[in-house]
Design an enzyme around this catalytic site. Structure first.
Site, PDB file in Angstrom:
ATOM      1  N   ASP A  31      31.351  34.044  37.314  1.00  0.00           N
ATOM      2  CA  ASP A  31      31.839  34.760  38.502  1.00  0.00           C
ATOM      3  C   ASP A  31      31.603  36.259  38.340  1.00  0.00           C
ATOM      4  O   ASP A  31      32.515  37.008  38.015  1.00  0.00           O
ATOM      5  CB  ASP A  31      33.342  34.428  38.631  1.00  0.00           C
ATOM      6  CG  ASP A  31      33.997  35.118  39.812  1.00  0.00           C
ATOM      7  OD1 ASP A  31      33.281  35.545  40.733  1.00  0.00           O
ATOM      8  OD2 ASP A  31      35.237  35.211  39.806  1.00  0.00           O
ATOM      9  N   LYS A  53      35.720  28.840  34.853  1.00  0.00           N
ATOM     10  CA  LYS A  53      35.221  30.069  35.487  1.00  0.00           C
ATOM     11  C   LYS A  53      35.323  31.207  34.473  1.00  0.00           C
ATOM     12  O   LYS A  53      36.385  31.486  33.941  1.00  0.00           O
ATOM     13  CB  LYS A  53      36.045  30.404  36.733  1.00  0.00           C
ATOM     14  CG  LYS A  53      35.568  31.684  37.417  1.00  0.00           C
ATOM     15  CD  LYS A  53      36.215  31.862  38.761  1.00  0.00           C
ATOM     16  CE  LYS A  53      37.489  32.678  38.726  1.00  0.00           C
ATOM     17  NZ  LYS A  53      37.298  34.110  38.419  1.00  0.00           N
ATOM     18  N   THR A  71      39.765  38.773  49.201  1.00  0.00           N
ATOM     19  CA  THR A  71      41.100  38.577  49.772  1.00  0.00           C
ATOM     20  C   THR A  71      41.986  39.804  49.541  1.00  0.00           C
ATOM     21  O   THR A  71      43.038  39.945  50.153  1.00  0.00           O
ATOM     22  CB  THR A  71      41.781  37.323  49.180  1.00  0.00           C
ATOM     23  OG1 THR A  71      41.532  37.291  47.785  1.00  0.00           O
ATOM     24  CG2 THR A  71      41.260  36.059  49.804  1.00  0.00           C
ATOM     25  N   ARG A 104      46.336  30.923  36.283  1.00  0.00           N
ATOM     26  CA  ARG A 104      47.628  30.983  35.595  1.00  0.00           C
ATOM     27  C   ARG A 104      48.480  29.710  35.635  1.00  0.00           C
ATOM     28  O   ARG A 104      49.135  29.400  34.631  1.00  0.00           O
ATOM     29  CB  ARG A 104      48.406  32.193  36.114  1.00  0.00           C
ATOM     30  CG  ARG A 104      47.821  33.489  35.577  1.00  0.00           C
ATOM     31  CD  ARG A 104      48.220  34.683  36.380  1.00  0.00           C
ATOM     32  NE  ARG A 104      47.591  34.695  37.694  1.00  0.00           N
ATOM     33  CZ  ARG A 104      47.763  35.655  38.584  1.00  0.00           C
ATOM     34  NH1 ARG A 104      48.566  36.664  38.323  1.00  0.00           N
ATOM     35  NH2 ARG A 104      47.138  35.603  39.749  1.00  0.00           N
ATOM     36  N   LYS A 130      29.819  38.113  40.802  1.00  0.00           N
ATOM     37  CA  LYS A 130      29.763  38.698  42.156  1.00  0.00           C
ATOM     38  C   LYS A 130      28.689  39.789  42.287  1.00  0.00           C
ATOM     39  O   LYS A 130      28.996  40.953  42.555  1.00  0.00           O
ATOM     40  CB  LYS A 130      31.121  39.292  42.532  1.00  0.00           C
ATOM     41  CG  LYS A 130      32.265  38.294  42.505  1.00  0.00           C
ATOM     42  CD  LYS A 130      33.547  38.943  43.014  1.00  0.00           C
ATOM     43  CE  LYS A 130      34.714  37.991  43.054  1.00  0.00           C
ATOM     44  NZ  LYS A 130      35.249  37.627  41.740  1.00  0.00           N
TER      45      LYS A 130
HETATM   46  O1  C5P Z   1      45.620  32.868  38.074  1.00  0.00           O
HETATM   47  P1  C5P Z   1      45.091  32.504  39.435  1.00  0.00           P
HETATM   48  O2  C5P Z   1      45.188  31.034  39.747  1.00  0.00           O
HETATM   49  O3  C5P Z   1      45.664  33.373  40.529  1.00  0.00           O
HETATM   50  O4  C5P Z   1      43.527  32.820  39.313  1.00  0.00           O
HETATM   51  C1  C5P Z   1      42.645  32.758  40.405  1.00  0.00           C
HETATM   52  C2  C5P Z   1      41.273  33.200  39.982  1.00  0.00           C
HETATM   53  O5  C5P Z   1      40.449  33.256  41.140  1.00  0.00           O
HETATM   54  C3  C5P Z   1      41.212  34.588  39.357  1.00  0.00           C
HETATM   55  O6  C5P Z   1      40.148  34.595  38.407  1.00  0.00           O
HETATM   56  C4  C5P Z   1      40.893  35.487  40.518  1.00  0.00           C
HETATM   57  O7  C5P Z   1      40.219  36.648  40.124  1.00  0.00           O
HETATM   58  C5  C5P Z   1      39.961  34.578  41.337  1.00  0.00           C
HETATM   59  N1  C5P Z   1      39.871  34.910  42.760  1.00  0.00           N
HETATM   60  C6  C5P Z   1      40.988  34.962  43.597  1.00  0.00           C
HETATM   61  N2  C5P Z   1      40.842  35.270  44.915  1.00  0.00           N
HETATM   62  C7  C5P Z   1      39.632  35.532  45.411  1.00  0.00           C
HETATM   63  C8  C5P Z   1      38.499  35.483  44.608  1.00  0.00           C
HETATM   64  C9  C5P Z   1      38.663  35.167  43.260  1.00  0.00           C
HETATM   65  O8  C5P Z   1      42.094  34.691  43.163  1.00  0.00           O
HETATM   66  N3  C5P Z   1      39.509  35.790  46.692  1.00  0.00           N
END
Ligand code: C5P
Length: 233
Positions: free
Chosen positions: A59, A32, A119, A211, A61
């Site tokens: 991504d 992504k 979220t 992460r 949006k």
């Molecule tokens: O590091 P982590 O696993 O939290 O990353 C989740 C990814 O998904 C990030 O790029 C974050 O911006 C994205 N994301 C999210 N929640 C959402 C939409 C996108 O965590 N509702």
């Protein structure tokens, strides 16, 4: 239906991204790319990563008037990405225009998914700022249904919502779910989380993991663990 693990490449620049990908030289990943990397590096970073054989969920949006989104989608399609997204709040007309932009000229197009409610938007701001009086759950399901009825392929949602989205929109409507953490890893700033295994049981089609993989001591091992837990490989 295809299920897969998408790694969120939330890196500030090209060097960090390519440094991370060094470890995965022999693998074809689904990555992504978000606003930070895209806006700092431009479309060249997408082309470079595509040339390495990886698939890309871009991504960005999109949320604008239908004609602008349609034109932008035509451009993104030219990058040969595999998945792109829009905000469902842009209306069905905008989502249909996005789909037209992606579909024009060829049969093959990237998957198009919608963001329902971010979220980060709480119940309070839903009512007091956006003046939406329905519950968060109702709003998310209604937006998901709008996306489905506009011909989109799925939504980004919490793994906790995946079951209900499938109930409302059908099993073939994709749920792409961030908020994934291993049992023993830090939640960071994520609040409503699931392990890859739980997300799989909840019906997630794609999990988006950042992460827990990108900041792991051994990213390759963490990625492998994700696939094992989510896909049973
Ligand atoms: O590091 P982590 O696993 O939290 O990353 C989740 C990814 O998904 C990030 O790029 C974050 O911006 C994205 N994301 C999210 N929640 C959402 C939409 C996108 O965590 N509702």
């Amino acid at each position: 239906m295809a299920k897969d693990v998408i790694i969120a490449c939330d890196f500030p620049g090209r060097e960090e991204t390519l440094g991370f990908l060094e470890d995965f030289k022999d693998e074809k990943l689904f990555l992504k790319i978000g606003m930070e990397l895209f806006y700092s590096q431009g479309p060249d970073i997408v082309r470079e990563i595509k040339d390495m054989g990886h698939r890309i969920f871009l991504d960005l949006k999109l949320h604008d008037i239908p004609n602008t989104v349609k034109s932008a989608m035509k451009v993104l399609k030219g990058l040969s990405v595999d998945m792109v997204n829009v905000h469902a709040a842009g209306t069905s007309e905008m989502m249909k225009a996005a789909l037209e932009g992606l579909s024009e000229g060829t049969e093959e197009r990237p998957l198009l998914i919608a963001v329902t409610q971010l979220t980060s938007t709480g119940k309070e701001s839903l009512m007091s700022e956006l003046l939406i009086n329905s519950s968060m759950e109702e709003t998310v399901m209604h937006y998901a249904l709008n996306a489905r009825n506009s011909g989109l392929d799925g939504v980004v949602c919490s793994p906790l919502e995946a079951k209900d989205v499938h109930k409302v929109c059908g099993d073939d409507f994709l749920t792409v779910t961030p908020g994934i953490r291993f049992k023993d890893s830090s939640a960071d700033d994520q609040k409503r989380i699931m392990t890859p295994e739980m997300a799989s049981k909840a019906g997630s089609d794609y999990i988006v993991v950042g992460r827990p993989v990108t900041r792991a001591d051994d990213p390759k091992e963490a990625y492998r663990r994700c696939r094992k837990e989510f896909l049973g490989e």
